[in-house]
Design a protein around this motif. Structure first.
Motif, PDB file in Angstrom:
ATOM      1  N   LEU A   4       0.855  -1.178   0.000  1.00 13.40           N
ATOM      2  CA  LEU A   4       0.000   0.000   0.000  1.00 13.40           C
ATOM      3  C   LEU A   4       0.896   1.234   0.000  1.00 13.40           C
ATOM      4  O   LEU A   4       1.772   1.372   0.853  1.00 13.40           O
ATOM      5  N   ILE A   5       0.695   2.124  -0.968  1.00 17.92           N
ATOM      6  CA  ILE A   5       1.534   3.314  -1.122  1.00 17.92           C
ATOM      7  C   ILE A   5       0.645   4.549  -1.075  1.00 17.92           C
ATOM      8  O   ILE A   5      -0.401   4.596  -1.718  1.00 17.92           O
ATOM      9  N   THR A   6       1.065   5.538  -0.316  1.00 18.28           N
ATOM     10  CA  THR A   6       0.340   6.807  -0.263  1.00 18.28           C
ATOM     11  C   THR A   6       0.672   7.606  -1.522  1.00 18.28           C
ATOM     12  O   THR A   6       1.843   7.776  -1.865  1.00 18.28           O
ATOM     13  N   TYR A   7      -0.370   8.103  -2.201  1.00 18.40           N
ATOM     14  CA  TYR A   7      -0.200   8.857  -3.451  1.00 18.40           C
ATOM     15  C   TYR A   7      -0.936  10.180  -3.304  1.00 18.40           C
ATOM     16  O   TYR A   7      -2.145  10.195  -3.102  1.00 18.40           O
ATOM     17  N   LEU A   8      -0.201  11.281  -3.394  1.00 23.76           N
ATOM     18  CA  LEU A   8      -0.762  12.614  -3.188  1.00 23.76           C
ATOM     19  C   LEU A   8      -0.872  13.361  -4.514  1.00 23.76           C
ATOM     20  O   LEU A   8      -0.052  13.168  -5.411  1.00 23.76           O
ATOM     21  N   THR A   9      -1.860  14.233  -4.608  1.00 27.09           N
ATOM     22  CA  THR A   9      -2.032  15.072  -5.792  1.00 27.09           C
ATOM     23  C   THR A   9      -1.912  16.531  -5.384  1.00 27.09           C
ATOM     24  O   THR A   9      -2.507  16.963  -4.397  1.00 27.09           O
ATOM     25  N   PHE A  10      -1.145  17.266  -6.167  1.00 23.65           N
ATOM     26  CA  PHE A  10      -0.930  18.693  -5.931  1.00 23.65           C
ATOM     27  C   PHE A  10      -1.370  19.474  -7.163  1.00 23.65           C
ATOM     28  O   PHE A  10      -1.664  18.894  -8.208  1.00 23.65           O
ATOM     29  N   ASN A  11      -1.380  20.780  -7.035  1.00 22.90           N
ATOM     30  CA  ASN A  11      -1.831  21.631  -8.128  1.00 22.90           C
ATOM     31  C   ASN A  11      -0.707  22.587  -8.535  1.00 22.90           C
ATOM     32  O   ASN A  11      -0.826  23.793  -8.387  1.00 22.90           O
ATOM     33  N   GLY A  12       0.412  22.015  -9.005  1.00 19.78           N
ATOM     34  CA  GLY A  12       1.526  22.836  -9.456  1.00 19.78           C
ATOM     35  C   GLY A  12       2.649  22.970  -8.446  1.00 19.78           C
ATOM     36  O   GLY A  12       3.697  23.517  -8.787  1.00 19.78           O
ATOM     37  N   ASN A  13       2.475  22.477  -7.218  1.00 16.96           N
ATOM     38  CA  ASN A  13       3.535  22.605  -6.221  1.00 16.96           C
ATOM     39  C   ASN A  13       4.031  21.243  -5.710  1.00 16.96           C
ATOM     40  O   ASN A  13       4.534  21.124  -4.605  1.00 16.96           O
ATOM     41  N   CYS A  14       3.929  20.232  -6.549  1.00 10.77           N
ATOM     42  CA  CYS A  14       4.371  18.889  -6.177  1.00 10.77           C
ATOM     43  C   CYS A  14       5.870  18.870  -5.876  1.00 10.77           C
ATOM     44  O   CYS A  14       6.302  18.276  -4.884  1.00 10.77           O
ATOM     45  N   PHE A  96       7.649  14.996  13.556  1.00 12.55           N
ATOM     46  CA  PHE A  96       6.550  15.885  13.913  1.00 12.55           C
ATOM     47  C   PHE A  96       6.989  17.347  13.805  1.00 12.55           C
ATOM     48  O   PHE A  96       6.294  18.175  13.214  1.00 12.55           O
ATOM     49  N   LYS A  97       8.148  17.663  14.363  1.00  6.87           N
ATOM     50  CA  LYS A  97       8.662  19.040  14.328  1.00  6.87           C
ATOM     51  C   LYS A  97       8.870  19.514  12.892  1.00  6.87           C
ATOM     52  O   LYS A  97       8.456  20.615  12.521  1.00  6.87           O
ATOM     53  N   LYS A  98       9.490  18.676  12.072  1.00  7.89           N
ATOM     54  CA  LYS A  98       9.771  19.077  10.697  1.00  7.89           C
ATOM     55  C   LYS A  98       8.500  19.198   9.857  1.00  7.89           C
ATOM     56  O   LYS A  98       8.320  20.164   9.124  1.00  7.89           O
ATOM     57  N   LEU A  99       7.619  18.202   9.948  1.00  6.68           N
ATOM     58  CA  LEU A  99       6.401  18.217   9.132  1.00  6.68           C
ATOM     59  C   LEU A  99       5.430  19.324   9.538  1.00  6.68           C
ATOM     60  O   LEU A  99       4.674  19.828   8.708  1.00  6.68           O
ATOM     61  N   SER A 100       5.428  19.716  10.810  1.00  9.23           N
ATOM     62  CA  SER A 100       4.488  20.741  11.266  1.00  9.23           C
ATOM     63  C   SER A 100       4.993  22.163  11.016  1.00  9.23           C
ATOM     64  O   SER A 100       4.248  23.121  11.228  1.00  9.23           O
ATOM     65  N   HIS A 101       6.233  22.313  10.515  1.00  9.80           N
ATOM     66  CA  HIS A 101       6.773  23.647  10.225  1.00  9.80           C
ATOM     67  C   HIS A 101       5.857  24.367   9.228  1.00  9.80           C
ATOM     68  O   HIS A 101       5.589  23.860   8.144  1.00  9.80           O
ATOM     69  N   THR A 122      -1.480  18.900  10.442  1.00 12.37           N
ATOM     70  CA  THR A 122      -1.761  19.216   9.052  1.00 12.37           C
ATOM     71  C   THR A 122      -0.589  20.043   8.564  1.00 12.37           C
ATOM     72  O   THR A 122      -0.255  21.070   9.165  1.00 12.37           O
ATOM     73  N   ASP A 123       0.088  19.576   7.502  1.00 11.66           N
ATOM     74  CA  ASP A 123       1.278  20.286   7.042  1.00 11.66           C
ATOM     75  C   ASP A 123       0.913  21.525   6.224  1.00 11.66           C
ATOM     76  O   ASP A 123      -0.270  21.792   5.964  1.00 11.66           O
ATOM     77  N   LYS A 124       1.910  22.270   5.815  1.00 14.85           N
ATOM     78  CA  LYS A 124       1.682  23.535   5.103  1.00 14.85           C
ATOM     79  C   LYS A 124       1.049  23.346   3.724  1.00 14.85           C
ATOM     80  O   LYS A 124       0.602  24.309   3.117  1.00 14.85           O
ATOM     81  N   PHE A 125       0.952  22.103   3.257  1.00 10.98           N
ATOM     82  CA  PHE A 125       0.313  21.818   1.977  1.00 10.98           C
ATOM     83  C   PHE A 125      -1.116  21.313   2.155  1.00 10.98           C
ATOM     84  O   PHE A 125      -1.785  20.982   1.189  1.00 10.98           O
ATOM     85  N   GLY A 126      -1.570  21.226   3.422  1.00 16.41           N
ATOM     86  CA  GLY A 126      -2.931  20.797   3.702  1.00 16.41           C
ATOM     87  C   GLY A 126      -3.093  19.294   3.867  1.00 16.41           C
ATOM     88  O   GLY A 126      -4.220  18.800   3.970  1.00 16.41           O
ATOM     89  N   ASN A 127      -1.988  18.548   3.898  1.00 20.02           N
ATOM     90  CA  ASN A 127      -2.066  17.102   4.082  1.00 20.02           C
ATOM     91  C   ASN A 127      -2.019  16.754   5.561  1.00 20.02           C
ATOM     92  O   ASN A 127      -1.302  17.387   6.334  1.00 20.02           O
ATOM     93  N   HIS A 128      -2.776  15.722   5.931  1.00 20.51           N
ATOM     94  CA  HIS A 128      -2.901  15.300   7.327  1.00 20.51           C
ATOM     95  C   HIS A 128      -1.947  14.147   7.612  1.00 20.51           C
ATOM     96  O   HIS A 128      -1.892  13.176   6.852  1.00 20.51           O
ATOM     97  N   TRP A 129      -1.211  14.277   8.724  1.00 20.98           N
ATOM     98  CA  TRP A 129      -0.237  13.274   9.129  1.00 20.98           C
ATOM     99  C   TRP A 129      -0.548  12.805  10.543  1.00 20.98           C
ATOM    100  O   TRP A 129      -0.905  13.607  11.408  1.00 20.98           O
ATOM    101  N   LEU A 130      -0.391  11.500  10.775  1.00 18.76           N
ATOM    102  CA  LEU A 130      -0.477  10.902  12.098  1.00 18.76           C
ATOM    103  C   LEU A 130       0.855  10.199  12.336  1.00 18.76           C
ATOM    104  O   LEU A 130       1.361   9.512  11.452  1.00 18.76           O
ATOM    105  N   LEU A 131       1.418  10.385  13.525  1.00 17.56           N
ATOM    106  CA  LEU A 131       2.680   9.751  13.869  1.00 17.56           C
ATOM    107  C   LEU A 131       2.488   8.986  15.161  1.00 17.56           C
ATOM    108  O   LEU A 131       1.868   9.489  16.091  1.00 17.56           O
ATOM    109  N   THR A 132       3.025   7.779  15.198  1.00 19.35           N
ATOM    110  CA  THR A 132       2.866   6.947  16.389  1.00 19.35           C
ATOM    111  C   THR A 132       4.117   6.103  16.591  1.00 19.35           C
ATOM    112  O   THR A 132       4.893   5.886  15.653  1.00 19.35           O
TER     113      THR A 132
END
Length: 135
Positions: A4-14, A96-101, A122-132
């Protein structure tokens, strides 16, 4: 077994987003632009620098992305999160520190009632992350 691979879509800022994720998580980033692809003639020239496919790989982590948005455009929701199962509390806090910048912590890192360490953002690109990580 399938992966299972996470695949994200962006609008010009990939490129910007995937470079940010590489800087946060480490790993090798491969970027294929529209112009460099065999399908480049099928797209208008201004789309040449858009990312057709990006792949970030590190150990068991694979994150893929594109700038190729469908005709309906890009819409972000809260139905999908990217979960990183970390090896230690230190690794969890580092990511967490890096992704939440420039993003937003939605659940501060803390010990849960089920015994694991957990944090959400939620990172600066609007994607949601969970870390455990376990205990």
């Amino acid at each position: 077994m399938a992966h299972l691979i996470t695949y994200l879509t962006f609008n010009g800022n990939c490129r910007e987003a995937m470079t940010f994720y590489r800087d946060c998580l480490g790993g090798e980033l491969q970027l294929e632009t529209v112009a460099a692809s065999s399908a480049s003639a099928e797209f208008p020239q201004p789309m040449g620098e858009f990312i057709l496919q990006a792949t970030l790989s590190k150990d068991n982590l694979v994150l893929m992305a594109t700038d190729m948005v469908g005709e309906d455009g890009l819409s972000r929701g809260n139905a999908v999160s990217i979960l990183i199962d970390c090896n230690s509390k230190k690794e969890l806090q580092h990511y967490f520190k890096k992704l939440s910048h420039k993003g937003q912590a939605t659940h501060p890192v803390g010990k849960t009632f089920w015994g694991a360490w957990f944090g959400g953002l939620t990172d600066k690109f609007g994607n949601h992350w969970l870390l455990t990580c376990r205990g």
